[in-house]
Design an enzyme around this catalytic site. Structure first.
Site, PDB file in Angstrom:
ATOM      1  N   THR A 174       0.822  -1.220   0.000  1.00  0.00           N
ATOM      2  CA  THR A 174       0.000   0.000   0.000  1.00  0.00           C
ATOM      3  C   THR A 174       0.855   1.269   0.000  1.00  0.00           C
ATOM      4  O   THR A 174       0.342   2.366  -0.120  1.00  0.00           O
ATOM      5  CB  THR A 174      -0.929   0.051   1.235  1.00  0.00           C
ATOM      6  OG1 THR A 174      -0.107  -0.031   2.407  1.00  0.00           O
ATOM      7  CG2 THR A 174      -1.924  -1.080   1.240  1.00  0.00           C
ATOM      8  N   GLY A 175       2.170   1.114   0.140  1.00  0.00           N
ATOM      9  CA  GLY A 175       3.054   2.281   0.216  1.00  0.00           C
ATOM     10  C   GLY A 175       3.433   2.809  -1.160  1.00  0.00           C
ATOM     11  O   GLY A 175       3.013   2.287  -2.195  1.00  0.00           O
ATOM     12  N   ASP A 215       6.477   2.804  -2.776  1.00  0.00           N
ATOM     13  CA  ASP A 215       7.282   1.888  -3.599  1.00  0.00           C
ATOM     14  C   ASP A 215       6.501   0.624  -3.941  1.00  0.00           C
ATOM     15  O   ASP A 215       6.601   0.108  -5.060  1.00  0.00           O
ATOM     16  CB  ASP A 215       8.560   1.492  -2.858  1.00  0.00           C
ATOM     17  CG  ASP A 215       9.524   2.646  -2.682  1.00  0.00           C
ATOM     18  OD1 ASP A 215       9.170   3.776  -3.050  1.00  0.00           O
ATOM     19  OD2 ASP A 215      10.641   2.415  -2.182  1.00  0.00           O
ATOM     20  N   ARG A 222       3.896  10.073  -2.497  1.00  0.00           N
ATOM     21  CA  ARG A 222       4.473  10.277  -1.161  1.00  0.00           C
ATOM     22  C   ARG A 222       3.405  10.847  -0.240  1.00  0.00           C
ATOM     23  O   ARG A 222       2.684  11.772  -0.633  1.00  0.00           O
ATOM     24  CB  ARG A 222       5.564  11.328  -1.268  1.00  0.00           C
ATOM     25  CG  ARG A 222       6.995  11.009  -1.014  1.00  0.00           C
ATOM     26  CD  ARG A 222       7.390  10.053  -0.038  1.00  0.00           C
ATOM     27  NE  ARG A 222       8.836  10.142   0.189  1.00  0.00           N
ATOM     28  CZ  ARG A 222       9.521   9.252   0.855  1.00  0.00           C
ATOM     29  NH1 ARG A 222       8.921   8.196   1.366  1.00  0.00           N
ATOM     30  NH2 ARG A 222      10.804   9.392   1.030  1.00  0.00           N
ATOM     31  N   GLU A 276      19.717   6.257   4.976  1.00  0.00           N
ATOM     32  CA  GLU A 276      19.713   6.830   6.335  1.00  0.00           C
ATOM     33  C   GLU A 276      20.712   6.096   7.228  1.00  0.00           C
ATOM     34  O   GLU A 276      21.147   6.630   8.247  1.00  0.00           O
ATOM     35  CB  GLU A 276      18.314   6.741   6.942  1.00  0.00           C
ATOM     36  CG  GLU A 276      17.312   7.734   6.382  1.00  0.00           C
ATOM     37  CD  GLU A 276      17.391   9.107   7.049  1.00  0.00           C
ATOM     38  OE1 GLU A 276      17.701   9.178   8.241  1.00  0.00           O
ATOM     39  OE2 GLU A 276      17.155  10.107   6.356  1.00  0.00           O
ATOM     40  N   SER A 320       8.284   4.011   8.056  1.00  0.00           N
ATOM     41  CA  SER A 320       9.268   4.594   7.140  1.00  0.00           C
ATOM     42  C   SER A 320       9.515   6.087   7.333  1.00  0.00           C
ATOM     43  O   SER A 320      10.017   6.740   6.435  1.00  0.00           O
ATOM     44  CB  SER A 320       8.816   4.325   5.695  1.00  0.00           C
ATOM     45  OG  SER A 320       7.601   4.985   5.474  1.00  0.00           O
ATOM     46  N   TYR A 344      14.989   4.997  13.284  1.00  0.00           N
ATOM     47  CA  TYR A 344      14.653   4.343  12.008  1.00  0.00           C
ATOM     48  C   TYR A 344      15.910   3.762  11.371  1.00  0.00           C
ATOM     49  O   TYR A 344      15.960   2.597  10.976  1.00  0.00           O
ATOM     50  CB  TYR A 344      14.019   5.385  11.076  1.00  0.00           C
ATOM     51  CG  TYR A 344      13.947   4.993   9.606  1.00  0.00           C
ATOM     52  CD1 TYR A 344      12.864   4.277   9.109  1.00  0.00           C
ATOM     53  CD2 TYR A 344      14.963   5.356   8.714  1.00  0.00           C
ATOM     54  CE1 TYR A 344      12.799   3.918   7.758  1.00  0.00           C
ATOM     55  CE2 TYR A 344      14.902   5.004   7.375  1.00  0.00           C
ATOM     56  CZ  TYR A 344      13.817   4.291   6.895  1.00  0.00           C
ATOM     57  OH  TYR A 344      13.757   3.937   5.570  1.00  0.00           O
ATOM     58  N   SER A 389      18.457   1.392   3.630  1.00  0.00           N
ATOM     59  CA  SER A 389      18.254   2.830   3.398  1.00  0.00           C
ATOM     60  C   SER A 389      19.546   3.629   3.539  1.00  0.00           C
ATOM     61  O   SER A 389      20.398   3.302   4.382  1.00  0.00           O
ATOM     62  CB  SER A 389      17.235   3.344   4.420  1.00  0.00           C
ATOM     63  OG  SER A 389      17.228   4.745   4.447  1.00  0.00           O
TER      64      SER A 389
HETATM   65  P1  NAP Z   1       5.834   3.839   2.634  1.00  0.00           P
HETATM   66  O1  NAP Z   1       5.128   4.518   1.532  1.00  0.00           O
HETATM   67  O2  NAP Z   1       5.767   4.433   3.992  1.00  0.00           O
HETATM   68  O3  NAP Z   1       5.284   2.345   2.719  1.00  0.00           O
HETATM   69  C1  NAP Z   1       5.526   1.536   3.834  1.00  0.00           C
HETATM   70  C2  NAP Z   1       4.621   0.332   3.750  1.00  0.00           C
HETATM   71  O4  NAP Z   1       4.872  -0.487   4.881  1.00  0.00           O
HETATM   72  C3  NAP Z   1       3.136   0.679   3.770  1.00  0.00           C
HETATM   73  O5  NAP Z   1       2.481  -0.141   2.844  1.00  0.00           O
HETATM   74  C4  NAP Z   1       2.737   0.308   5.192  1.00  0.00           C
HETATM   75  O6  NAP Z   1       1.400  -0.081   5.285  1.00  0.00           O
HETATM   76  C5  NAP Z   1       3.620  -0.898   5.413  1.00  0.00           C
HETATM   77  N1  NAP Z   1       3.710  -1.246   6.821  1.00  0.00           N
HETATM   78  C6  NAP Z   1       4.099  -0.442   7.841  1.00  0.00           C
HETATM   79  N2  NAP Z   1       4.037  -1.107   8.995  1.00  0.00           N
HETATM   80  C7  NAP Z   1       3.590  -2.355   8.709  1.00  0.00           C
HETATM   81  C8  NAP Z   1       3.317  -3.516   9.478  1.00  0.00           C
HETATM   82  N3  NAP Z   1       3.484  -3.522  10.810  1.00  0.00           N
HETATM   83  N4  NAP Z   1       2.854  -4.637   8.863  1.00  0.00           N
HETATM   84  C9  NAP Z   1       2.667  -4.627   7.514  1.00  0.00           C
HETATM   85  N5  NAP Z   1       2.909  -3.567   6.720  1.00  0.00           N
HETATM   86  C10 NAP Z   1       3.372  -2.447   7.316  1.00  0.00           C
HETATM   87  O7  NAP Z   1       7.376   3.639   2.292  1.00  0.00           O
HETATM   88  P2  NAP Z   1       8.096   3.663   0.857  1.00  0.00           P
HETATM   89  O8  NAP Z   1       8.565   5.039   0.588  1.00  0.00           O
HETATM   90  O9  NAP Z   1       7.247   2.953  -0.116  1.00  0.00           O
HETATM   91  O10 NAP Z   1       9.407   2.816   1.165  1.00  0.00           O
HETATM   92  C11 NAP Z   1       9.446   1.404   0.964  1.00  0.00           C
HETATM   93  C12 NAP Z   1      10.606   0.829   1.766  1.00  0.00           C
HETATM   94  O11 NAP Z   1      11.829   1.435   1.330  1.00  0.00           O
HETATM   95  C13 NAP Z   1      10.518   1.090   3.263  1.00  0.00           C
HETATM   96  O12 NAP Z   1      11.061  -0.014   3.925  1.00  0.00           O
HETATM   97  C14 NAP Z   1      11.403   2.307   3.461  1.00  0.00           C
HETATM   98  O13 NAP Z   1      11.903   2.361   4.779  1.00  0.00           O
HETATM   99  C15 NAP Z   1      12.482   2.034   2.435  1.00  0.00           C
HETATM  100  N6  NAP Z   1      13.167   3.224   1.911  1.00  0.00           N
HETATM  101  C16 NAP Z   1      12.448   4.233   1.356  1.00  0.00           C
HETATM  102  C17 NAP Z   1      13.109   5.334   0.851  1.00  0.00           C
HETATM  103  C18 NAP Z   1      12.346   6.474   0.220  1.00  0.00           C
HETATM  104  O14 NAP Z   1      12.958   7.532  -0.005  1.00  0.00           O
HETATM  105  N7  NAP Z   1      11.095   6.291  -0.135  1.00  0.00           N
HETATM  106  C19 NAP Z   1      14.509   5.389   0.891  1.00  0.00           C
HETATM  107  C20 NAP Z   1      15.213   4.327   1.441  1.00  0.00           C
HETATM  108  C21 NAP Z   1      14.521   3.236   1.935  1.00  0.00           C
HETATM  109  P3  NAP Z   1       0.279   0.742   6.091  1.00  0.00           P
HETATM  110  O15 NAP Z   1      -0.501   1.376   4.992  1.00  0.00           O
HETATM  111  O16 NAP Z   1      -0.450  -0.318   6.829  1.00  0.00           O
HETATM  112  O17 NAP Z   1       0.983   1.707   7.005  1.00  0.00           O
END
Ligand code: NAP
Length: 338
Positions: free
Chosen positions: A10-11, A13, A182, A125, A82, A147, A123
């Protein structure tokens, strides 16, 4: 037909990756929390094309059952708390999802589908504020928030599971990537939103910031430290790198980023410039929005990904910001977001 399971579908990525895998002919499974799936989210438009398994990364049995039932060829572990800034207030939960959740998944892979190939979302980070030059796969980690610390733990477990059990798990050390999808609590999207409000003449926004105040108040967008510099790319380019990592002969770690550095000031300039406005007339600095400890300047040296994966970003910084601003204008105009 190859089967792929995505946690965090649902996020931002997760939704771009699901689109990519569907285009490539995969049968796509998503692992999502029940309540999240029942709301409108980034992958809502794919509901008829993908299969959903409900569960929570903090429940080991949920992910084990999902893997047993689907027997995927590829697994993309994107689920995460995240928001680095928020992780200060939610440190135990962040470790539970980002650290322990990853271990639970790797353990489940070992028992349920040891031949599956796994992508794990590490990440940039993790580098924190330790170094000034571009960061690559050999740069030491120096996390600057809960994080990032949880991400370092999971990243180390990737290597340990690879070496101990021979699992195919690749880590993507991805630098910041943004998009129209985002959420509004990320500063990049807040800036796009601020520019959209300014273009539409909205002086007091309905959406609130982390302090509970309107994101735009009295015609001004409040931000923290504007000198923060990051390497920002578009999410659709970055999910392609994830897929490429799982098409290699062996698992490995890859830094993924554009190699171009921009400050939040640059981002404001690009966003307000998109709607022909001067950001200095619409943005103010608020010390309450500054983090206790900022991650330093992160800049990717992605030469390994470019060479081994043949990966290149295709969307420029300006195009990315433009897409975000356009999308916020559309949202405010058509969905009554004013
Ligand atoms: P995002 O939009 O925040 O998506 C995070 C996803 O994780 C959402 O679908 C969320 O679902 C799910 N989630 C959170 N807690 C959960 C749980 N307890 N059980 C099951 N699902 C859960 O993040 P993103 O930007 O797509 O990033 C994807 C990954 O890449 C993450 O691991 C992030 O840390 C990493 N990352 C991102 C970036 C960036 O710049 N975007 C950079 C480096 C690394 P809900 O809808 O239920 O909350």
């Amino acid at each position: 037909m190859r089967k792929a399971l995505i946690t965090g579908i649902t996020g931002q990525d997760g939704s771009f990756l699901a689109e990519l895998l569907l285009e490539k002919g995969y049968e796509v499974y998503g692992f999502a929390r029940h309540d999240s799936w029942m709301r409108s989210h980034n992958a809502s438009h794919l509901a008829d094309k993908i299969n959903i398994l409900f569960g929570d990364m903090s429940e080991g049995v949920d992910i084990a059952t999902a893997l047993q039932e689907t027997q995927p060829d590829e697994i993309y572990n994107l689920a995460s708390q995240s928001r680095p800034g928020e992780s200060w207030a939610r440190a135990p939960e962040t470790l539970m999802i980002n650290g322990m959740g990853a271990i639970r998944l790797f353990e489940a892979v070992r028992h349920a589908c040891p031949k599956a190939r796994v992508y794990h979302a590490s990440s940039s980070e993790m580098f924190g504020g330790s170094c000034s030059g571009p960061q690559n796969e050999l740069t030491p980690f120096h996390p600057a928030n809960p994080y990032a610390a949880a991400k370092v733990y999971a990243h180390q477990m990737v290597r340990i599971c690879r070496e101990s059990y021979g699992l195919f798990i690749s880590s993507g050390i991805l630098f910041n990537h943004e998009s129209e999808r985002r959420p509004l609590h990320f500063v990049t999207q807040k800036i796009a939103y601020g520019a959209a409000c300014a273009a539409l003449g909205i002086k007091n926004s309905r959406d609130l910031n982390e302090l509970g105040h309107p994101i735009v108040s009295g015609g001004q967008l409040a931000l923290g430290n504007l000198e923060i510099a990051r390497d920002w790319g578009h999410a659709s380019d970055f999910v392609r790198a994830m897929w490429l990592m799982l098409q290699q002969d062996k698992p490995d770690d890859f830094v993924v980023g554009t190699g171009k550095l921009h400050t939040l000031r640059d981002l404001c300039q690009a966003a307000y410039g998109r709607v022909s406005l001067d950001w200095k007339d619409h943005v103010m600095s608020d010390r309450k929005l500054v983090r206790p400890l900022e991650t330093g300047q992160t800049l990717a040296d992605a030469s390994k990904a470019r060479k081994v994966l043949n990966w290149e970003p295709t969307i420029s910084f300006e195009e990315m910001v433009g897409k975000m601003v356009d999308s916020q204008i559309e949202r405010l105009e058509t969905r009554g977001g004013r």
